[in-house]
Design a protein around this motif. Structure first.
Motif, short mmCIF file in Angstrom:
data_model
loop_
_atom_site.label_atom_id
_atom_site.label_comp_id
_atom_site.label_asym_id
_atom_site.label_seq_id
_atom_site.Cartn_x
_atom_site.Cartn_y
_atom_site.Cartn_z
N MET A 1 -13.04 14.23 -22.87
CA MET A 1 -13.68 15.07 -23.85
C MET A 1 -15.04 14.44 -24.20
SD MET A 1 -12.22 16.24 -27.62
CE MET A 1 -10.59 16.32 -26.98
N SER A 2 -16.07 15.25 -24.28
CA SER A 2 -17.40 14.74 -24.62
C SER A 2 -17.48 14.43 -26.12
CB SER A 2 -18.47 15.76 -24.25
OG SER A 2 -18.49 16.83 -25.19
N PHE A 3 -18.51 13.70 -26.51
CA PHE A 3 -18.68 13.37 -27.92
C PHE A 3 -18.79 14.64 -28.76
CE2 PHE A 3 -21.48 12.91 -31.55
CZ PHE A 3 -20.74 12.01 -32.29
N ILE A 4 -19.60 15.59 -28.33
CA ILE A 4 -19.80 16.83 -29.10
C ILE A 4 -18.49 17.61 -29.20
CG2 ILE A 4 -20.98 19.07 -29.11
CD1 ILE A 4 -22.71 16.72 -30.08
N GLU A 5 -17.70 17.62 -28.14
CA GLU A 5 -16.40 18.30 -28.20
C GLU A 5 -15.49 17.61 -29.23
OE1 GLU A 5 -15.94 20.02 -23.65
OE2 GLU A 5 -15.48 17.90 -24.05
N THR A 6 -15.48 16.29 -29.23
CA THR A 6 -14.67 15.56 -30.20
C THR A 6 -15.15 15.83 -31.61
OG1 THR A 6 -14.19 13.81 -28.60
CG2 THR A 6 -13.89 13.26 -30.92
N ASN A 8 -16.76 18.40 -32.73
CA ASN A 8 -16.44 19.79 -33.11
C ASN A 8 -14.95 19.98 -33.37
OD1 ASN A 8 -18.96 21.10 -33.19
ND2 ASN A 8 -19.00 21.26 -30.96
N ASP A 111 -10.04 12.24 -31.16
CA ASP A 111 -9.94 12.18 -29.71
C ASP A 111 -8.51 11.91 -29.25
OD1 ASP A 111 -11.43 12.16 -27.16
OD2 ASP A 111 -10.79 10.06 -27.04
#
Length: 171
Positions: A1-6, A8, A111
Motif C-alpha cells: 500500500m502506498s503512503f497516500i493510500e494508507t 486515506n 497499514d
C-alpha cells in the motif's frame, strides 16, 4: 500500500472490537514511533501502553474517548530531555516530538489493519496523577488502538477538507 493510500485509509476509530492486538503487531506499531524524527534526535517521547482493565478504567473516568479499546497508548514527553530553542526562551520541542511519533504510530497501525483515535480531550494533570506519570513528564495525548468494530465508520467530517489554497501559502 502506498503512503497516500494508507493516509486515506486512516480515520479516527470511535468503536473498537473486542479482539486483542497480537503482541508482534503491537511491537511493529511501537517500533514505528521509535523511527520518528525528533529535535536533535533527543527522543524525549514516552509511550505508556495501557492494557489492564484498571489502568484503562482510570483513564475512562476522566474522558469519554476510550471507545471500548482494549489497548490505549498514552504519549508523554520528558521535560528534562526535550530540545530548547536557543534563539527564543520558552520554545521547546516536546509536543512536536510526541506528535510526530504519534503520527507514525497512527499510520503504521492503519497499514496493519488497526484503528486509532488521537485524543486530547482530557484533563492532563489529573490523568498524569491517576496513571502515576512521573512529575518530569507532560502528557500530550492518548490513543485508543485496536481492531475497529465491524460497524465502525469514519465521521461524516472525515472527508471534509478545506481547499489547499486556504491552508497553503506560497511566499
Amino acid at each position: 500500500m502506498s503512503f497516500i493510500e494508507t493516509a486515506n485509509k486512516r480515520y479516527s476509530v470511535r468503536k473498537f472490537s473486542d479482539k486483542e492486538i497480537e503482541p508482534e503487531i503491537l511491537k511493529k506499531v511501537l517500533e514505528a514511533g521509535q523511527m520518528a524524527p525528533t529535535a536533535k534526535n533527543l527522543q524525549p517521547q514516552r509511550i505508556y501502553v495501557l492494557q489492564s482493565k484498571e489502568a484503562i478504567e482510570k483513564l475512562a473516568a476522566l474522558t469519554p474517548c476510550v471507545f471500548n479499546a482494549k489497548t490505549v497508548l498514552v504519549f508523554t514527553y520528558n521535560k528534562d530531555e526535550e530540545w530548547h530553542n536557543p534563539f527564543e526562551e520558552g520554545v521547546r520541542s516536546g509536543v512536536e516530538d510526541v506528535s510526530i511519533a504519534a503520527t507514525y504510530i497512527m499510520l503504521q497501525a492503519a497499514d496493519l489493519g488497526l484503528g486509532t483515535c488521537w485524543c486530547n480531550y482530557f484533563p492532563n494533570t489529573k490523568a498524569e496523577q491517576a496513571l502515576g506519570i512521573p512529575d518530569n513528564e507532560r502528557t500530550v495525548l492518548f490513543m485508543p488502538i485496536g481492531y475497529p468494530a465491524e460497524d465502525s465508520e469514519p465521521s461524516p467530517r472525515h472527508s471534509e477538507k478545506r481547499p489547499l489554497e486556504e491552508t497553503v501559502k506560497y511566499m
